[in-house]
Design a protein around this motif. Sequence first.
Motif, PDB file in Angstrom:
ATOM      1  N   GLY A  19       0.661  -1.364  -0.358  1.00  0.00           N
ATOM      2  CA  GLY A  19       0.200   0.031  -0.366  1.00  0.00           C
ATOM      3  C   GLY A  19       1.286   0.826  -0.005  1.00  0.00           C
ATOM      4  N   CYS A  20       2.155   1.259  -0.136  1.00  0.00           N
ATOM      5  CA  CYS A  20       2.709   1.984   0.335  1.00  0.00           C
ATOM      6  C   CYS A  20       2.119   3.525  -1.275  1.00  0.00           C
ATOM      7  N   GLY A  21       2.338   2.892  -2.263  1.00  0.00           N
ATOM      8  CA  GLY A  21       1.901   4.275  -3.398  1.00  0.00           C
ATOM      9  C   GLY A  21       3.401   4.482  -4.360  1.00  0.00           C
ATOM     10  N   GLY A  22       2.649   5.778  -5.062  1.00  0.00           N
ATOM     11  CA  GLY A  22       3.577   6.622  -5.553  1.00  0.00           C
ATOM     12  C   GLY A  22       5.377   5.727  -5.925  1.00  0.00           C
ATOM     13  N   ASP A  23       5.383   6.843  -6.301  1.00  0.00           N
ATOM     14  CA  ASP A  23       7.399   5.879  -6.878  1.00  0.00           C
ATOM     15  C   ASP A  23       8.053   4.810  -5.561  1.00  0.00           C
ATOM     16  N   THR A  24       7.170   4.573  -4.826  1.00  0.00           N
ATOM     17  CA  THR A  24       8.229   4.425  -3.643  1.00  0.00           C
ATOM     18  C   THR A  24       7.373   2.799  -3.259  1.00  0.00           C
ATOM     19  N   SER A  25       6.050   2.290  -4.683  1.00  0.00           N
ATOM     20  CA  SER A  25       6.042   1.037  -3.908  1.00  0.00           C
ATOM     21  C   SER A  25       6.705   0.064  -4.007  1.00  0.00           C
ATOM     22  N   VAL A  26       6.347  -1.008  -3.506  1.00  0.00           N
ATOM     23  CA  VAL A  26       6.769  -2.242  -3.730  1.00  0.00           C
ATOM     24  C   VAL A  26       5.813  -3.526  -3.982  1.00  0.00           C
ATOM     25  N   ALA A  27       6.206  -3.987  -5.375  1.00  0.00           N
ATOM     26  CA  ALA A  27       5.412  -5.304  -5.623  1.00  0.00           C
ATOM     27  C   ALA A  27       6.057  -6.476  -4.736  1.00  0.00           C
ATOM     28  N   ILE A  28       5.377  -7.469  -4.421  1.00  0.00           N
ATOM     29  CA  ILE A  28       5.754  -8.720  -3.884  1.00  0.00           C
ATOM     30  C   ILE A  28       4.573  -9.757  -4.652  1.00  0.00           C
ATOM     31  N   CYS A  29       5.615 -10.917  -5.410  1.00  0.00           N
ATOM     32  CA  CYS A  29       4.574 -12.339  -5.685  1.00  0.00           C
ATOM     33  C   CYS A  29       4.732 -13.132  -5.432  1.00  0.00           C
ATOM     34  N   PHE A  30       3.762 -14.051  -4.555  1.00  0.00           N
ATOM     35  CA  PHE A  30       4.432 -15.110  -4.317  1.00  0.00           C
ATOM     36  C   PHE A  30       3.372 -16.351  -5.418  1.00  0.00           C
ATOM     37  N   GLY A  31       4.066 -17.023  -6.329  1.00  0.00           N
ATOM     38  CA  GLY A  31       4.059 -17.719  -7.209  1.00  0.00           C
ATOM     39  C   GLY A  31       4.684 -17.821  -8.505  1.00  0.00           C
ATOM     40  N   ASP A  32       3.896 -18.992  -9.222  1.00  0.00           N
ATOM     41  CA  ASP A  32       5.028 -18.865 -10.134  1.00  0.00           C
ATOM     42  C   ASP A  32       4.560 -17.270 -11.675  1.00  0.00           C
ATOM     43  N   VAL A  33       6.017 -17.821 -12.150  1.00  0.00           N
ATOM     44  CA  VAL A  33       6.141 -16.673 -12.874  1.00  0.00           C
ATOM     45  C   VAL A  33       4.864 -16.031 -13.671  1.00  0.00           C
ATOM     46  N   THR A  34       4.860 -17.106 -14.315  1.00  0.00           N
ATOM     47  CA  THR A  34       3.194 -16.433 -14.768  1.00  0.00           C
ATOM     48  C   THR A  34       1.828 -15.617 -14.614  1.00  0.00           C
ATOM     49  N   PHE A  35       1.783 -16.371 -13.211  1.00  0.00           N
ATOM     50  CA  PHE A  35       0.802 -15.737 -12.425  1.00  0.00           C
ATOM     51  C   PHE A  35       1.715 -14.312 -12.158  1.00  0.00           C
ATOM     52  N   CYS A  36       2.759 -14.088 -11.860  1.00  0.00           N
ATOM     53  CA  CYS A  36       3.309 -12.880 -11.023  1.00  0.00           C
ATOM     54  C   CYS A  36       3.025 -11.891 -11.615  1.00  0.00           C
ATOM     55  N   SER A  37       4.093 -12.324 -14.027  1.00  0.00           N
ATOM     56  CA  SER A  37       3.415 -11.723 -15.069  1.00  0.00           C
ATOM     57  C   SER A  37       2.337 -11.181 -14.532  1.00  0.00           C
ATOM     58  N   VAL A  38       0.738 -12.124 -14.895  1.00  0.00           N
ATOM     59  CA  VAL A  38      -0.048 -11.575 -15.221  1.00  0.00           C
ATOM     60  C   VAL A  38      -0.534 -10.075 -13.609  1.00  0.00           C
ATOM     61  N   ALA A  39       0.167 -10.625 -12.952  1.00  0.00           N
ATOM     62  CA  ALA A  39      -0.445  -9.903 -11.988  1.00  0.00           C
ATOM     63  C   ALA A  39      -0.333  -8.809 -11.607  1.00  0.00           C
ATOM     64  N   PHE A  40       1.323  -8.153 -11.916  1.00  0.00           N
ATOM     65  CA  PHE A  40       1.373  -6.837 -12.070  1.00  0.00           C
ATOM     66  C   PHE A  40       1.847  -6.247 -13.416  1.00  0.00           C
ATOM     67  N   ASP A  41       1.062  -6.704 -14.204  1.00  0.00           N
ATOM     68  CA  ASP A  41       1.187  -6.167 -15.482  1.00  0.00           C
ATOM     69  C   ASP A  41      -0.612  -5.733 -16.606  1.00  0.00           C
ATOM     70  N   PRO A  42      -0.337  -4.366 -16.356  1.00  0.00           N
ATOM     71  CA  PRO A  42       1.178  -3.617 -16.926  1.00  0.00           C
ATOM     72  C   PRO A  42       2.291  -3.026 -15.795  1.00  0.00           C
ATOM     73  N   VAL A  43       2.778  -2.529 -16.326  1.00  0.00           N
ATOM     74  CA  VAL A  43       3.908  -0.923 -15.350  1.00  0.00           C
ATOM     75  C   VAL A  43       4.663  -0.390 -16.282  1.00  0.00           C
ATOM     76  N   ALA A  44       3.721   1.256 -15.633  1.00  0.00           N
ATOM     77  CA  ALA A  44       4.337   2.482 -17.082  1.00  0.00           C
ATOM     78  C   ALA A  44       5.570   2.939 -16.832  1.00  0.00           C
ATOM     79  N   ASP A  45       6.115   3.077 -17.839  1.00  0.00           N
ATOM     80  CA  ASP A  45       7.492   3.988 -16.538  1.00  0.00           C
ATOM     81  C   ASP A  45       7.659   5.365 -18.241  1.00  0.00           C
ATOM     82  N   ALA A  46       7.003   5.957 -17.267  1.00  0.00           N
ATOM     83  CA  ALA A  46       7.384   7.510 -18.088  1.00  0.00           C
ATOM     84  C   ALA A  46       8.539   8.250 -19.182  1.00  0.00           C
ATOM     85  N   GLY A  47       9.836   7.278 -18.342  1.00  0.00           N
ATOM     86  CA  GLY A  47      10.538   8.323 -18.415  1.00  0.00           C
ATOM     87  C   GLY A  47      11.412   8.954 -17.449  1.00  0.00           C
TER      88      GLY A  47
END
Length: 129
Positions: A19-47
Motif C-alpha cells: 500500500g505504499c503507492g507512488g514511486d516508493t511502492s513495492v510489488a511482492i509476488c508469491f507464485g509462479d512466473v506466469t501468475f506474477c507477470s499477470v498480477a502486475f501487468d502492466p507497469v508504466a514507465d514515463a522515463g
Amino acid sequence: MSAGKRAWVALVLLSTLLGCGGDTSVAICFGDVTFCSVAFDPVADAGPGQTVASGSLVTLDGSGSDGSIGSFSWAQTGGPAVALVNANRAVATFIAPFVASTVTLTFQLTVVSTSSRADTDSTSIVVQP
C-alpha cells in the motif's frame, strides 16, 4: 509467537508494503512466473525528467513500460499547455514553449494492458529560457 499472530503480523506487513503507492511502492509476488507477470501487468514507465531549452523538440518516451500493453496515453498535467504529437503512442513529442523564466511541465503516462489493467507514471520537463 502463535501461528495466528504470525499470520496477522505477516498480513499487516504485506499490506503496508503493497500500500505504499507512488514511486516508493513495492510489488511482492508469491507464485509462479506466469501468475506474477499477470498480477502486475502492466507497469508504466514515463522515463526520466529532463531539462530543455525553450523552442526545442522534446521526446516523452514510455517505451520502458513493461507488460502486455494494449494502449498508451500521454496527458499534460501541469505547466503551460503544449500540443502533444502521438499522445496515444509509447513515444510522444512536443515543442517546448518559449518562456521568460524557468517553468516545469508535467506529464502522465497511462498504459492499459490487453487484459484491461492500467498503470500510470509521471515525468517532469523543466523548460529554461
